[in-house]
Design an enzyme around this catalytic site. Sequence first.
Site, PDB file in Angstrom:
ATOM      1  N   GLU B 129      24.118  -0.057  31.994  1.00 54.43           N
ATOM      2  CA  GLU B 129      23.361  -1.191  31.446  1.00 54.43           C
ATOM      3  C   GLU B 129      21.984  -0.741  30.963  1.00 54.43           C
ATOM      4  OE1 GLU B 129      24.037  -3.963  30.433  1.00 54.43           O
ATOM      5  OE2 GLU B 129      24.729  -5.420  31.905  1.00 54.43           O
ATOM      6  N   THR B 182      17.985  -9.387  21.673  1.00 53.39           N
ATOM      7  CA  THR B 182      17.564  -9.366  23.074  1.00 53.39           C
ATOM      8  C   THR B 182      16.040  -9.391  23.181  1.00 53.39           C
ATOM      9  OG1 THR B 182      19.539  -8.082  23.560  1.00 53.39           O
ATOM     10  CG2 THR B 182      17.840  -8.141  25.251  1.00 53.39           C
TER      11      THR B 182
END
Lengths: 310, 310
Positions: B129, B182
């Site tokens: 991640e 994001t």
Amino acid sequence: MLDSVLVHAPATIANLGCGFDVLGLALTAPYDVVRVSRSATPGVQIRHLDHYKLPTDPARNVAGGALLTLLRHAPAGTGFAVEITKGIMPGSGVGSSAASAAGAVVGANALLGNMFTPMQLVDFAMDGEAVASGARHADNIAPAIYGGFTLVRSVAPTLDVVPLAAPPLWVTVVHPQIEVKTADARKVLPTSVPLNRAVRQWANVGGLVAGFLTADYELIGRSLEDYIVEPARQPLIPGLAEARRQALAAGALGGGISGSGPSVFMLNVTEVTAQEVGAAMGRVFAALGIDFRVYVGPIATQGARVVEEF
Amino acid sequence: MLDSVLVHAPATIANLGCGFDVLGLALTAPYDVVRVSRSATPGVQIRHLDHYKLPTDPARNVAGGALLTLLRHAPAGTGFAVEITKGIMPGSGVGSSAASAAGAVVGANALLGNMFTPMQLVDFAMDGEAVASGARHADNIAPAIYGGFTLVRSVAPTLDVVPLAAPPLWVTVVHPQIEVKTADARKVLPTSVPLNRAVRQWANVGGLVAGFLTADYELIGRSLEDYIVEPARQPLIPGLAEARRQALAAGALGGGISGSGPSVFMLNVTEVTAQEVGAAMGRVFAALGIDFRVYVGPIATQGARVVEEF
């Protein structure tokens, strides 16, 4: 038809660990004794059989404030006479006013054939809390009515109390005989909190609720920590940090300030540990020259309840 | 000894309702297909069999980043060849990178005789991640590994993932084909929040966890509301407010933005409702000229899992 009931109304822990304003639980001791009797005189009369010199004008008394609201939903002409013997010291941080308010509405409800739901009783009793603190909050009232472990998910616009299962747990409450003024306890609260700290707090709230519902004692222990309110209030209670260290060393799962203090609570798996934890914390306050009382008992599975009927 | 395994790795919903950064759940569709094979060459080789043109340098690939960390805990000389077919569109907000990372570590673990615990796999996959987002977060990884409904109680200093029971629920995910960067989704986050709003949020986190653990659908519905993050991000997704209104009108319990969007999820008691909710939300995006995909399925009870062994 009942003429009079005697109610035991338990002390409660609000602001349970990370659960500021929302999580609470009921204690088996101490408790208030509230006698509620029918009266031919409509309205409310209050007497205190204890020595605390609390106001007896119903509008200025927590039990009176709760009952005045209840009466607006009861048959016209209803009257109650209330005699309160406080077993819970006012200002100790274990829901003294909530207990008297809860005991009064539970007693009145019994005399009225239980016409109100527990959620309604919480709503009425919150008006008693408001007499004491100026705010309608439910985090002591909810466990004082429902017993056990409670979540106050919402107070306004809709009251939403969620009673939750609790595993067997022993609670240690140590009440150091110092005064923490509610105004001071409020003044030190932050008005805003960093988002990342708020996230850690709600992660712990999720963990604490899950720990109770799944009887996971280690999860309960890990989740009790309050990142937001307790760090701000800790300076108001001398010895708190050391008392907590000693409690954890003696085997407590965790704990913190009860309500806005000065009482401190710890949760424990066994009664023996709970007693040792109380002794360990007591030594810390004793070394500081602070008198204290210790209460040890299981979580009360019931809230305020009728123990005698006449 | 196994030479190769085929893993299905599910899409996940992070930031579940009020549970920003901590609550998530696994979906049955879409999912990534990850084949992990032993390699005589130590280290990691990555191939993508899909058309997304993702980097295949292991240090810049989410599955690669996860496996490079895993290898530091595996026998010296271990090597893996990985082939990934993404069923989850990158950037859709349902844990695309988490799925690839989770699938890779679950596959590698199977080839290593399951020497690692699920918690270790979450820890390794968080480094995947980090390749994608620059931060080690676990809220998609945890359900992608454990399946079901998960609480990430803590990431640092100690990783603490709590898998929780979930009642039967049908999840509707609508993915409007717009881009939410994001960086933009982060930029609109408040750095601090008013204490009273944080309290309402953690009351809902407590309610949502309790609702799942006690299968109380109404409590789940009442508790899903996010008072902090979703109001800030709502402007990034045209039609979101109306899509939510239509979803609730169609019978959804509640929902919100999945991850940081643009996908939107709703929880439902029945499959029929879940389908109707998907159609109702789809009409809102269609009316805005926005293409969309709809996924409907139960919560996945399993996370990434081996479906074939060679």
